[in-house]
Design an enzyme around this catalytic site. Structure first.
Site, PDB file in Angstrom:
ATOM      1  N   ASN A   7       0.882  -1.165   0.000  1.00 42.90           N
ATOM      2  CA  ASN A   7       0.000   0.000   0.000  1.00 42.90           C
ATOM      3  C   ASN A   7       0.918   1.213   0.000  1.00 42.90           C
ATOM      4  O   ASN A   7       1.543   1.535   1.015  1.00 42.90           O
ATOM      5  CB  ASN A   7      -0.914   0.005   1.231  1.00 42.90           C
ATOM      6  CG  ASN A   7      -1.826   1.225   1.271  1.00 42.90           C
ATOM      7  OD1 ASN A   7      -1.427   2.321   0.889  1.00 42.90           O
ATOM      8  ND2 ASN A   7      -3.051   1.038   1.740  1.00 42.90           N
ATOM      9  N   GLU A  35      -3.923   1.615  -2.973  1.00 43.00           N
ATOM     10  CA  GLU A  35      -4.016   3.042  -2.686  1.00 43.00           C
ATOM     11  C   GLU A  35      -3.051   3.843  -3.566  1.00 43.00           C
ATOM     12  O   GLU A  35      -2.261   4.659  -3.080  1.00 43.00           O
ATOM     13  CB  GLU A  35      -3.782   3.322  -1.191  1.00 43.00           C
ATOM     14  CG  GLU A  35      -4.593   4.493  -0.703  1.00 43.00           C
ATOM     15  CD  GLU A  35      -4.583   4.688   0.800  1.00 43.00           C
ATOM     16  OE1 GLU A  35      -5.181   5.685   1.243  1.00 43.00           O
ATOM     17  OE2 GLU A  35      -3.992   3.863   1.543  1.00 43.00           O
ATOM     18  N   ASP A 145      -3.961  -4.658   1.312  1.00 49.01           N
ATOM     19  CA  ASP A 145      -4.298  -4.020   2.581  1.00 49.01           C
ATOM     20  C   ASP A 145      -5.716  -4.453   2.940  1.00 49.01           C
ATOM     21  O   ASP A 145      -6.682  -3.953   2.371  1.00 49.01           O
ATOM     22  CB  ASP A 145      -4.196  -2.503   2.412  1.00 49.01           C
ATOM     23  CG  ASP A 145      -4.623  -1.734   3.647  1.00 49.01           C
ATOM     24  OD1 ASP A 145      -4.970  -2.381   4.661  1.00 49.01           O
ATOM     25  OD2 ASP A 145      -4.620  -0.492   3.595  1.00 49.01           O
ATOM     26  N   ASN A 147      -7.009  -4.055   5.873  1.00 49.61           N
ATOM     27  CA  ASN A 147      -7.537  -3.090   6.842  1.00 49.61           C
ATOM     28  C   ASN A 147      -8.090  -3.746   8.102  1.00 49.61           C
ATOM     29  O   ASN A 147      -9.080  -3.282   8.675  1.00 49.61           O
ATOM     30  CB  ASN A 147      -8.608  -2.203   6.186  1.00 49.61           C
ATOM     31  CG  ASN A 147      -8.054  -0.836   5.806  1.00 49.61           C
ATOM     32  OD1 ASN A 147      -7.317  -0.231   6.584  1.00 49.61           O
ATOM     33  ND2 ASN A 147      -8.397  -0.370   4.624  1.00 49.61           N
ATOM     34  N   ASP A 217      -1.561  -5.819   6.319  1.00 46.82           N
ATOM     35  CA  ASP A 217      -1.263  -6.160   4.925  1.00 46.82           C
ATOM     36  C   ASP A 217      -0.891  -7.638   4.860  1.00 46.82           C
ATOM     37  O   ASP A 217      -0.043  -8.104   5.637  1.00 46.82           O
ATOM     38  CB  ASP A 217      -0.115  -5.301   4.407  1.00 46.82           C
ATOM     39  CG  ASP A 217      -0.452  -3.818   4.476  1.00 46.82           C
ATOM     40  OD1 ASP A 217      -1.002  -3.297   3.500  1.00 46.82           O
ATOM     41  OD2 ASP A 217      -0.177  -3.195   5.534  1.00 46.82           O
ATOM     42  N   ASP A 242       3.099   4.966   4.766  1.00 46.81           N
ATOM     43  CA  ASP A 242       2.823   4.583   6.145  1.00 46.81           C
ATOM     44  C   ASP A 242       2.689   3.066   6.286  1.00 46.81           C
ATOM     45  O   ASP A 242       2.669   2.536   7.394  1.00 46.81           O
ATOM     46  CB  ASP A 242       1.578   5.283   6.685  1.00 46.81           C
ATOM     47  CG  ASP A 242       0.358   5.139   5.790  1.00 46.81           C
ATOM     48  OD1 ASP A 242       0.508   4.781   4.601  1.00 46.81           O
ATOM     49  OD2 ASP A 242      -0.767   5.398   6.268  1.00 46.81           O
TER      50      ASP A 242
END
Length: 258
Positions: A7, A35, A145, A147, A217, A242
């Site tokens: 990501n 992303e 990702d 999440n 991830d 990040d």
């Protein structure tokens, strides 16, 4: 075969922070992004003639988006889950190969106030159904990702984050159901007890330096591919986002022998 997932939280920004150095160093068979935050034509990636590029852009500018760069030409390419709401956000790309499907995914965030939790949970149901149907045809490799920190071992401060976005009971249960549908978490398959292994850190000062992170991830694989898993790594020292990249190495001959 080597797979990388990252990501990048904005590919253009990540390129300015050394993305290509890492990309070239890894020389992966498959390099998957989440992303990307791009629209078509906003970036030109010079990856060499041996890499095929596949993109899925969100309709909303500067939002979401996924991509796969691969040395191996797929049999087919599809984007999204066939659902209008999801397709608009550029969250899923599926490549079909003779022996497996590869999916990169950017799972919707429930948001800090959990205002999108219901959407997220409904999306998870669609995603699991999609993967299950693919898995009935041939093995599936899923990266991205997701999440969610699945278990307490997957984030630094589990008790204080219980119920927060990414660590709600509902999101964790969806992850459990996905694994129970016939998938393995490649990292935990090899390292069931490893602690302090994270792939995302807040941008707050000193958080990453102190390794106060979350593992959100993943590389998931059909259970039939578990014998093929040679290595599953987290490149936590790689900066530029990040999130850090996660890596999977498979020896498909082992899977075939099994």
């Amino acid at each position: 075969m080597k797979f990388v997932s990252w990501n990048v939280n904005g590919l253009r920004a990540c390129v300015n922070k050394g993305f290509m150095n890492y990309f070239n160093e890894m020389d992966a068979d498959f390099f998957c992004l989440q992303e990307t935050k791009l629209q078509e034509g906003q970036i030109h990636m010079e990856l060499g003639e041996h890499y095929h590029q596949f993109w899925h852009y969100a309709e909303k500018k500067g939002y979401s988006g996924t991509a796969i760069f691969t040395k191996h030409k797929p049999l087919s390419v599809s984007r999204g889950l066939g659902e209008e709401d999801e397709d608009n956000e550029g969250r899923v790309i599926t490549l079909e190969y003779e022996d497996f499907y590869l999916i990169t995914v950017y799972t919707p965030n429930a948001r800090r106030d959990l205002s999108r939790l219901d959407f997220r949970l409904a999306w998870e149901e669609m995603f699991r159904s999609y993967l299950t149907k693919l898995g009935e045809q041939k093995p599936v490799i899923v990266c991205g990702d997701l999440n969610v920190a699945h278990q307490e071992i997957d984030l630094k401060n589990a008790k204080s984050n219980r119920g927060n976005s990414g660590f709600t009971d509902e999101e964790r249960e969806k992850m459990t159901r996905l694994l129970d549908a016939g998938f393995v978490d490649s990292f935990r398959y090899l390292y069931p007890d490893r602690t302090d292994a994270y792939s995302w850190w807040s941008f707050m000062p000193k958080i990453r330096e102190r390794n106060i992170g979350w593992r959100i991830d993943y590389f998931l694989a059909s259970a039939s591919l578990a014998p093929s898993i040679v290595e599953a790594g987290i490149d936590s020292l790689v900066l530029g986002s990040d999130h850090c990249p996660v890596v999977l190495t498979l020896d498909m001959t082992k899977g075939q022998e099994a």
